[in-house]
Design an enzyme around this catalytic site. Structure first.
Site, mmCIF file in Angstrom:
data_model
loop_
_atom_site.group_PDB
_atom_site.id
_atom_site.type_symbol
_atom_site.label_atom_id
_atom_site.label_comp_id
_atom_site.label_asym_id
_atom_site.label_seq_id
_atom_site.Cartn_x
_atom_site.Cartn_y
_atom_site.Cartn_z
ATOM 1 N N GLY A 24 -0.625 -1.173 8.671
ATOM 2 C CA GLY A 24 -1.157 -0.344 7.533
ATOM 3 C C GLY A 24 -2.615 -0.134 7.564
ATOM 4 O O GLY A 24 -3.401 -0.983 7.201
ATOM 5 N N VAL A 25 -3.125 1.093 8.196
ATOM 6 C CA VAL A 25 -4.486 1.074 8.118
ATOM 7 C C VAL A 25 -5.054 2.101 7.401
ATOM 8 O O VAL A 25 -5.747 3.269 7.640
ATOM 9 C CB VAL A 25 -5.189 1.246 9.609
ATOM 10 C CG1 VAL A 25 -5.395 -0.173 10.198
ATOM 11 C CG2 VAL A 25 -4.140 2.028 10.492
ATOM 12 N N GLY A 26 -4.531 2.310 6.229
ATOM 13 C CA GLY A 26 -5.011 3.138 4.955
ATOM 14 C C GLY A 26 -6.337 2.604 4.616
ATOM 15 O O GLY A 26 -7.067 2.146 5.241
ATOM 16 N N LYS A 27 -6.528 2.897 3.021
ATOM 17 C CA LYS A 27 -7.746 2.663 2.438
ATOM 18 C C LYS A 27 -8.158 1.153 2.633
ATOM 19 O O LYS A 27 -9.208 0.880 2.966
ATOM 20 C CB LYS A 27 -7.445 2.959 0.976
ATOM 21 C CG LYS A 27 -7.453 4.396 0.883
ATOM 22 C CD LYS A 27 -7.606 4.998 -0.481
ATOM 23 C CE LYS A 27 -6.328 4.375 -1.467
ATOM 24 N NZ LYS A 27 -5.118 5.057 -1.263
ATOM 25 N N VAL A 28 -7.152 0.017 2.446
ATOM 26 C CA VAL A 28 -7.569 -1.175 2.572
ATOM 27 C C VAL A 28 -7.529 -1.605 3.885
ATOM 28 O O VAL A 28 -8.516 -2.228 4.507
ATOM 29 C CB VAL A 28 -6.696 -2.148 1.591
ATOM 30 C CG1 VAL A 28 -7.227 -3.446 1.682
ATOM 31 C CG2 VAL A 28 -6.670 -1.535 0.325
ATOM 32 N N GLY A 29 -6.476 -1.450 4.693
ATOM 33 C CA GLY A 29 -6.216 -1.832 6.008
ATOM 34 C C GLY A 29 -7.246 -1.650 7.127
ATOM 35 O O GLY A 29 -7.748 -2.507 7.880
ATOM 36 N N LYS A 66 1.798 -1.199 -15.790
ATOM 37 C CA LYS A 66 1.752 -0.530 -14.587
ATOM 38 C C LYS A 66 2.227 0.933 -15.070
ATOM 39 O O LYS A 66 3.180 0.947 -15.938
ATOM 40 C CB LYS A 66 2.265 -1.031 -13.349
ATOM 41 C CG LYS A 66 2.209 -0.281 -11.999
ATOM 42 C CD LYS A 66 1.107 -1.274 -11.356
ATOM 43 C CE LYS A 66 0.727 -0.430 -10.036
ATOM 44 N NZ LYS A 66 -0.247 -1.167 -9.429
HETATM 45 P P1 NAI Z 1 -2.979 3.716 1.563
HETATM 46 O O1 NAI Z 1 -1.821 4.451 1.134
HETATM 47 O O2 NAI Z 1 -4.121 4.146 1.498
HETATM 48 O O3 NAI Z 1 -2.576 2.979 2.717
HETATM 49 C C1 NAI Z 1 -1.340 2.730 3.284
HETATM 50 C C2 NAI Z 1 -0.959 2.833 4.776
HETATM 51 O O4 NAI Z 1 0.082 2.191 5.157
HETATM 52 C C3 NAI Z 1 -0.947 4.196 5.240
HETATM 53 O O5 NAI Z 1 -1.718 4.533 6.385
HETATM 54 C C4 NAI Z 1 0.592 4.486 5.666
HETATM 55 O O6 NAI Z 1 0.660 5.256 6.554
HETATM 56 C C5 NAI Z 1 0.790 3.059 6.013
HETATM 57 N N1 NAI Z 1 2.454 2.989 6.038
HETATM 58 C C6 NAI Z 1 3.141 3.218 5.184
HETATM 59 N N2 NAI Z 1 4.317 2.639 5.435
HETATM 60 C C7 NAI Z 1 4.431 1.827 6.575
HETATM 61 C C8 NAI Z 1 5.119 1.247 7.480
HETATM 62 N N3 NAI Z 1 6.445 1.021 6.882
HETATM 63 N N4 NAI Z 1 4.517 0.855 8.467
HETATM 64 C C9 NAI Z 1 3.200 1.002 8.729
HETATM 65 N N5 NAI Z 1 2.481 1.654 8.051
HETATM 66 C C10 NAI Z 1 2.797 2.130 6.954
HETATM 67 O O7 NAI Z 1 -2.728 2.477 0.716
HETATM 68 P P2 NAI Z 1 -3.935 1.147 0.186
HETATM 69 O O8 NAI Z 1 -4.835 1.565 -0.964
HETATM 70 O O9 NAI Z 1 -4.729 0.893 1.630
HETATM 71 O O10 NAI Z 1 -3.033 0.053 -0.123
HETATM 72 C C11 NAI Z 1 -2.421 -0.648 0.871
HETATM 73 C C12 NAI Z 1 -1.504 -1.813 -0.102
HETATM 74 O O11 NAI Z 1 -2.090 -2.596 -0.779
HETATM 75 C C13 NAI Z 1 -0.399 -1.075 -1.026
HETATM 76 O O12 NAI Z 1 0.954 -1.791 -0.791
HETATM 77 C C14 NAI Z 1 -1.170 -1.034 -2.250
HETATM 78 O O13 NAI Z 1 -0.049 -1.275 -3.299
HETATM 79 C C15 NAI Z 1 -1.870 -2.558 -2.196
HETATM 80 N N6 NAI Z 1 -2.966 -2.664 -3.004
HETATM 81 C C16 NAI Z 1 -3.899 -1.673 -2.823
HETATM 82 C C17 NAI Z 1 -5.417 -1.683 -3.588
HETATM 83 C C18 NAI Z 1 -6.297 -0.987 -3.531
HETATM 84 O O14 NAI Z 1 -7.447 -1.231 -4.230
HETATM 85 N N7 NAI Z 1 -6.327 0.307 -2.652
HETATM 86 C C19 NAI Z 1 -5.309 -3.007 -4.564
HETATM 87 C C20 NAI Z 1 -4.186 -3.991 -4.604
HETATM 88 C C21 NAI Z 1 -3.105 -3.759 -3.838
#
Ligand code: NAI
Length: 378
Positions: A198-203, A97
């Site tokens: 968390g409703v970012g890329k994955v959620g 990493k």
């Molecule tokens: P992202 O950055 O697109 O989404 C994260 C979301 O969580 C954002 O909307 C953010 O505002 C929200 N957030 C942050 N802190 C918060 C809190 N305390 N309470 C509520 N919401 C909060 O990230 P992504 O890509 O969706 O990844 C989500 C998680 O999954 C991360 O921990 C990442 O390391 C993990 N992950 C992601 C992968 C991927 O392919 N994108 C692969 C494996 C793990």
């Protein structure tokens, strides 16, 4: 992405080790490289936990760490997690990493990313990078101008693109396997109530798929823009005003998809769900939390098992990306999750212990076989 300066714990850090502990037997890391390029402002750390199974693959996290020690703690923990994840995903890849210290919205530049690319290149393929929090496919395209050891590039350039696609797919499969373990069957989606932090890329993808299948979906996010998008694009989605409201809602499944460390003594005691299954890395704040969940009869699907879809997606890029092939490989997350529950029950250990045992055995067994001497031409 809205980046916040949060406590180290929310960046996925558990117990920050002293820097002096990096070379200890307990740490177990093969190599840790500190990268400094003053003109671009690059300050980065690349950690290689293990290359027993092949080159170490893992993303680059661009994050405003409060200090170098927090960044080091995070990269050590995350690189170890990648080794276990890649081993369980059946990949011929080790775990590594990288972290870049800084605010991605303010500090990211072509110069900085290219300087980082040169450090990645200098490791001659021992480490292959990809996206993580704070980095995107477009950034990997820039890093790739200086390094051949980059995945997660844009689809237009032959890359695997946004790894959230197969990450969300894998989490859904893990959820089905966990549901079957707890209730005998996953059941009709409309019978299930899923809470997503968390409703970012994955959620977001996870929430939309589950809602489209008919499940009741309740979400919480700290970013108002993410919530507005969820409300506009996910049919029937409910919004929880804060984490406590989400945890105590009447849930079947809680899916952490934000940052690490969300599950601790306090949050576990409030949780209504019977299953925890989500994408976030390092969901458990410390080693004691898995037992707390188990004591409350909550089944924990280990994060690095069910969120492996993303690494499977970007690993496929190494040989020329094919989404159909990568999806087939990610489909196996369902079987691996079931196998972990089966092994846990047979060995009378929790799923996190069973998962670690299987990953460690694969790394040790294959490392042993790889001592066989190969002639130079092979
Ligand atoms: P992202 O950055 O697109 O989404 C994260 C979301 O969580 C954002 O909307 C953010 O505002 C929200 N957030 C942050 N802190 C918060 C809190 N305390 N309470 C509520 N919401 C909060 O990230 P992504 O890509 O969706 O990844 C989500 C998680 O999954 C991360 O921990 C990442 O390391 C993990 N992950 C992601 C992968 C991927 O392919 N994108 C692969 C494996 C793990």
């Amino acid at each position: 992405m809205a980046t916040q300066r949060t406590s180290p714990r929310t960046a996925g850090v558990r117990t920050p080790p002293r820097a002096a502990g990096v070379l200890s037997r307990e740490s177990g890391h093969e190599q840790v490289v500190f990268c400094h390029e003053p003109r671009s402002g690059l300050r980065a750390i690349i950690a290689i936990y293990s290359t027993a199974l092949g080159p170490a693959l893992g993303g680059t996290r661009f994050y405003p760490y409060a200090c170098e020690e927090d960044a080091l703690a995070d990269v050590l923990e995350l690189s170890k997690g990648m080794a276990y994840k890649n081993a369980l995903a059946g990949l011929d890849l080790g775990g590594g990493k990288a972290v870049i210290i800084g605010d991605p919205e303010r500090d990211k530049s072509e110069m900085l990313l290219r300087a980082f690319g040169r450090f990645v290149q200098s490791l001659a393929g021992r480490y292959i990078t990809a996206c993580d929090i704070g980095t995107f496919s477009a950034d990997m395209d820039v890093v790739a101008r200086e390094s051949s050891y980059v995945t997660g590039r844009s689809t237009e350039l032959g890359g695997a693109g946004d790894s959230a696609v197969l990450t969300a797919h894998g989490v859904l499969l893990g959820m089905r396997a966990a549901g079957e373990q707890v209730w005998g069957r996953w059941g009709a989606p409309w019978q299930r109530r899923i809470g997503i932090q968390g409703v970012g890329k994955v959620g977001f993808r996870l929430a939309r798929t589950l809602a489209e299948e008919g499940a009741t979906v309740i979400v919480h996010d700290v970013d108002q823009r993410a919530l507005d998008r969820a409300r506009a694009e996910i049919p029937g989605v409910q919004i929880a005003p804060d984490l406590d409201a989400l945890l105590t809602a009447d849930l079947d499944v809680f899916a952490p998809c934000a940052m690490g460390g969300v599950l601790d003594e306090r949050t576990v005691s409030r949780l209504s769900a019977r299953v925890v299954c989500g994408a976030a890395n390092n969901q458990l704040a410390d080693e004691t939390v898995a037992k707390l969940l188990d004591d409350r009869g909550i089944l924990y699907a280990p994060d690095y098992v069910v969120n492996a879809g993303g690494v499977i997606q970007v690993a496929d890029e190494i040989g020329g990306f094919d989404l159909v092939r990568a999806t087939k490989r990610a489909d196996r997350i369902y079987d691996v999750t079931r196998e972990i529950f089966r092994r846990g029950a047979a060995d009378r250990v929790r799923p996190d212990v069973a998962a670690a045992r299987i990953a460690e055995a694969r790394m040790a067994d294959l490392a042993a076989v790889r001592t066989v001497h190969l002639p130079r031409t092979a």
